[in-house]
Each structure stands twice: as C-alpha cells, then as structure tokens.
Design an enzyme around this catalytic site. Sequence first.
Site, PDB file in Angstrom:
ATOM      1  CE  LYS A 104       5.472 -31.979   9.009  1.00  0.00           C
ATOM      2  NZ  LYS A 104       6.007 -30.604   9.048  1.00  0.00           N
ATOM      3  CB  SER A 161       5.158 -27.470   8.620  1.00  0.00           C
ATOM      4  OG  SER A 161       3.868 -28.003   8.734  1.00  0.00           O
TER       5      SER A 161
END
Length: 817
Positions: free
Chosen positions: A756, A713
């Site tokens: 996140k 990511s």
Amino acid sequence: MSNHKILTIDNLSLQEFDSEAELIPLLTPEDEEEMNNEELPVSLPILPLRNTVLFPGVVIPISAGRDKSIKLINDANAGGKIIGVVSQINEEDEDPSKDDIHKIGTVARILRVLKMPDGNVTVILQGKKRFEIDEVVSEEPYMTASIKEVSEERPDENDSEFTAILDSVKELAIQIIKESPNIPSEATFAIKNIESQSFLINFVSSNMNLSVKEKQGLLSINGLKERALETLRYMNVELQKLELKNDIQSKVRFDLDQQQREYFLHQQMKTIQEELGGVSQEEEMDEMGQKAKTKKWDEKTQKHFEKELSKMRRMNPQSPDFGIQRNYLELFLELPWGEYSKDKFDLKHAQKVLDKDHFGLDEVKKRMIEHLAVLKLRNDMKSPIICLTGPPGVGKTSIGRSVAEALGREYVRISLGGLRDEAEIRGHRKTYIGAMPGRIIQSLKKAGTSNPVFILDEIDKLSSGNSGDPSSALLEVLDPEQNNAFYDNFLEMGYDLSKVMFIATSNNMAAIQPALRDRMEVIKMSGYTIEEKVEIAKRHLFPKQLEAHGLTSKDLTIGKKQLEKIVEGYTRESGVRNLETKIAQVIRNAAKAVAMEEEYNKKVTDEDIVKVLGVPRLERDKYENNDVAGVVTGLAWTSVGGDILFIESLISEGKGALTITGNLGNVMKESATIALEYIKANAKKLGLAIELFQKYNIHLHVPEGATPKDGPSAGIAMLTSLVSLLTQKKVKKSLAMTGEITLRGKVLPVGGIKEKILAAKRAGIKEIILCHENKSDIDEIKEEYLEGLTFHYVKEMSEVLAIALTDQNVKNAKTLK
C-alpha cells in the site's frame, strides 16, 4: 416377374422389385426380351456418375449430392423415370461437361428415390440398354443429349465355345465367392439361378473388384462373346489374387505357430539349463552379495538384504516374482543408505548465491542462513520442513535450486499437482506385478545422497481418489519425529529422511490438510513490488532474454524508467512471468532489426515499447484533487500488489437511507454502516444536526464496479468521506489512509502495508494515516521506499478526522438544513 429369395452381394440386396415391396429383381430371359423390345427416346437427361458403371439389367443404388444431379433425378422421377447414365472420365470433376464423360452409357429406369436427412438423394436405378451420346443438346439446368442405341452382337445359339465360356464364368464366380471372406456364401445361389446370358456377364462385371476404367471398357465391347472372354480374363486374375492372399495368410499363421512352438521349447530348454547349472543368475546374485559388503548398513538392514537375496536364489528365474525380486534388490543396492553430501558452512558464500539468483525474498533467505548457522554450530541438527506459500511466479520453486547450490547439496523436485494415488508416495507392495517404489525413494536414488534439497512442488494441489489420500501419506514424510524411519511399501524397510531438507510450495494454504500444514514451517511470499520487479528485470530477466535471443548489452540496453513503464502498463501479476514475456517481445523486435540489418534504437525508448507492445491498458490511478466533498483516497492491497482506492459519497434529499455500491463485499458494507452509525452517535461533537440523518439519503460508492472489493481496511476512509460530505469540508491534499474502524471509535491495524505504501508513493501521495500498531510494518520497509512520505499514526477515529479534514469548505458547498 417371379419372386426370388433375398440375397446380398457386395452390400447389394437382390430381390424382385414391385410397387408394394422394397425388392430388387434378378433379370430373367423373359424380362430381358421385354427390355430389348423397348424403344429408346430420341433424347435423355444425362446423369454423370463419379466412381461406378451401370450395366444393363443390373440394379444399383446411387447417392446424389450435386445440385444438378438432384434436380435431374427429381424431374425424371416426376416424369417418365427414364434417364441416361454415363461414367465420368475424372471422378474429381464437380461439374463435368460433355468432354468429361464417356460416350457409351446405359439407359436406366428410376425404381425408387429416397431423400436423406443431410439433403442428399439416394436413387435406385436399373440398367436397360446401352446407348451412345450423339450430341449434347444442353448443359443447364442439367445435361441433356440426343442418343442412339448401341446394339449387342450375340453369338449363334449353337456356339459351343460361347456356352463353355459362360460355364467357366459361373464356375469361376462360385470359386471367387468361396475364396473371398467378404462375399456371403448365399451369393452362389444367385449365380446358379441366372438364366440370361447377357445378364450373367453384366451381373458378374458389375460386382467384380475392377476400376471404373476397366468396367467402362467391358461396357463398351459390343460383342457379347468378346465381352464374356474379357470378363473371364479379369475373373482369372481376381481368383489368382485371392488364392495368393489366402496362401500368404495360411503361411503367416503357420510361421506364428512355429515361432510359438520354438519359443516354448526354448523356454523349456532354458529352464532345464538353469536347473542344471544356473550360471548367469548365480553370477548376478553373487555380484549383488559382493556389492552389499561395501554398503554402510546397520545390522538390521544387512540381515534383511541377505534374507531377500536368499529368497531370490530359491525362485524360478522364469516366474514374474523373480523379475520383481531382482528389481527390488537392485534398488536396495542403489539407494544412498547413510551417504550424505558435505554441507558448505561458508555463510557469506551462501548469502552471495541466494542474492545472485533472487532479488528480495529477504525472509526466505534469512531463514536459510539461520539454518546454516545452527547447522554449523551443531552438526546433527534435523533439517527443517519449510513451506513457501504465495502467488504464482514469485520464485518459490526456483529458490530451492539456489538453496541447494548454497548448501552444496543435490537438488531433486517432484510435482504433486493432481496426484491422487497414495502409492505414488509410499510405493506399491511387491506382490503386484510391475510394482515400483514411491516417488520419494525414487528421487533419493536419483540424487545419490540422503540429504538433498527436496522440493515438493504444488503441495496444495494434491487430491484424493479411490486409490487413497496422498496428502495423508505425506504426513509421515514431513514429520521430523517420524521421518527418520520412512516406510515405503516396496522397500519394506524404514529409510532415514531426517537429513533431507524438504521445501514445499503452495499457492493456497487453506487447501492443505490441517494436519499436514501443522508439520511445516510456513513462510509467506507476497507478490513483488513495482520497484522489486524493475530491479529483477534489470538484473536477471533482461540479461537472460538478451542471451536467449543471441544479443549482448552492446546491441540493446534498457533504462529503469522503461522497465517501470512495462511493469505498470502491460502486466498485472504477483510474480514476473508475464513481465519476462513482455521483455522478450521487445528484445525480439531488436533481434529482427539486427538480423535484417535495419536501423533501430540501441537503448529502448518509450516509443519502442508502445510500438511493440501496443498502447498501455493497465495504467494505475493517480491522486486527484480535494475540491469535492466526500471524496477520500484509500489504500488497497491485492495479490498483484497495492493500489489507491477512491471512496466517494453523495447526499440527496430523502428519508435517511444509506446506499452502498461498487461491487463491495460484506465486510466493506459493514464498515460503511459502522462509519455512519459512529457519525450519528457523535453528531454533536462533529457539529452536525441529528435531523440531517432523517432528511437526507446518503450514497457511498467505490469506483471500478466491475472489480470485486472487500476487507476492513477502507473503514477510516469511509468515515472521513461521510464526515467530509456532511460538513462540506475539504480533505487535506495528497493524503491517503488505511485502517479498520470499530463502533467504539477505535482504529485497528490492517495488512499489506508495504504494498500500500509503495502504491501511494507511485500515485503522488505525500501523507498517509495508519493505525498506531502498523508502525512496526513501516520499520521493516527499506528507507529508500519511504523517502518523501509523512506518516500519521492514530488510535482513535477523532484523530483521523482532525488530521484529514481542513477548516475550509469545498467549492460550491451545499447548505444542509
């Protein structure tokens, strides 16, 4: 001296001792005369003994551990080998003075000194003559005293009474040896061969089971005849004790034999009575038969029970099989065959119960409500087999109880952690003594219904051993097509588990056998967000701990800001177990103040938290400025929630090497390599000279090197960092990003979006770049969590760079040639 046969009395070896052999002598009359003629020195070093008394002529081993005693023994052994031995008045005294020892003692010769591995010294001493301490001359480095000999008053040689006393002493000594199991019979030989009158008395006195005070009293008697009489008195007492002890043991043995005989006769009589009448067992079996008529059994089950009851009637009541058969039939009758609790189909009530006990967990609640809805429409639906998987402390186990309450069902739970015996699931066969049913059947008996909510806790912790594989045994339990006739080895009949709602819990799905995993509907439970933890603490944990500590909301309150401070500064976990512990600490501090009538803040402040819990050690990262080239904010996700992640890069003159640091895993390293290769391939589009990659080294680093990091990511963040470094362009303010990259320039979706996003918001981020395919994840997040955030959805790397990089150069920009 003449040699004697080796003898052992009270662990003391008796032999002649000379310089060439390890022997300990028995004293002869010649030895005694020689010893009596020896003159004693005027003064002697004095060795205090803790728990024994040395008699003239007797040889004993002494273990010395005190520094003074060890030095005395070493000095004497190197000199004349003669010392004075006295007994302590109190054996607990570590450093006895002149007032702590008896005045009458025995002059002793050191026969041998042995140094032990632990630093202690064992010395073998032989008593010589009795002495009396006249005056203690010194106490350092050990006690030294002037002494005088204590003469022994001997009776006339023709004293027939004294001779009779000595004969009695020998006879009693031999009787004591015979009566005592701890003294070897060879000791009789030693007693018979002692010729010296005084040594006989001293030898017997030394080896009798007397206290130090009693032995010291014997040593202090000057007259040999009087000492012999006193010794004889002690021996009579000792013999009486031994005879009484032996009589008691014989009586106990006789009583046990008598009890065993009576038990055997009683059992015989009971067997005859049972064969003639068998009243009690028959009544019990008749009651079982009557109870069976009330059960809702099918024909097959009814016939099986009657067959087993008939088998029990033919059994001998005294055989072990009879007890097993009784237990079997009792279990058969107590199981809830065909008995089901009535489900509550009030969906609003069910939703209310689930919301009351658990905040969040929307996916789990949704699945339970869906099941209730279908069950309401179709009453014969098989119960689902659900597996809740997630980190510890997120409420996997406790939600089962809430589900049971919402459905109106019974609740049972078994812990599978560390289970390694298949019989724990399937039970033991009846052929084994002590056979029992498995935990599944036992739990249903306890529940009293055949459709409880059944929690299989820690299913991923099952292990296999020599007794089979319990995870394989669960395959039948958790298969909706088979569990309508679950076979327990003890029950020997199929039992319908199809209406049981099984809820398994696990932390790691990878540890579950694939075939078992395939039978369950997996619902993933991620860790709670900061906001969810704060809400859980406010609704559940704080009120619960207030009540547990005897306080009410009038005594103490806490705000969301303070709860958030505890969550962020003092806990790092997926669930809320540690959070509850920290809240309890804060409440205990207030409870103490209430109990002691002290002043305190009724509303918890930040200062109170720091005072009780200390300085926060887990502060989260905040967004930093964009004045440095190559610094980009990425987003990370762990089992304990989301966090921001800084990607840093640096350029230096060299030969085009790429260095990657920060304790990164292989996937992250590959992302960095892909990013650099993409930049090289598109250098012209980016306005970069290809020569840069041969003249400069690039170093890419992710801070917090002690923490292992991996995953794809950070790909677009690494790409942006490297382009910013090579172009010396500023990165847009308050911007974070997450996404995987490919060599073709594509941006791929990643996971953990909710965590996140919340981490970015807490860190002060205003804009976030995501893959276009992650838009569906954003749609599932509550709007209140998204306020103040702007999202950019991208498909290509070029879009990322267009959004992230500004036209402005950073301060002190380098000129790369």
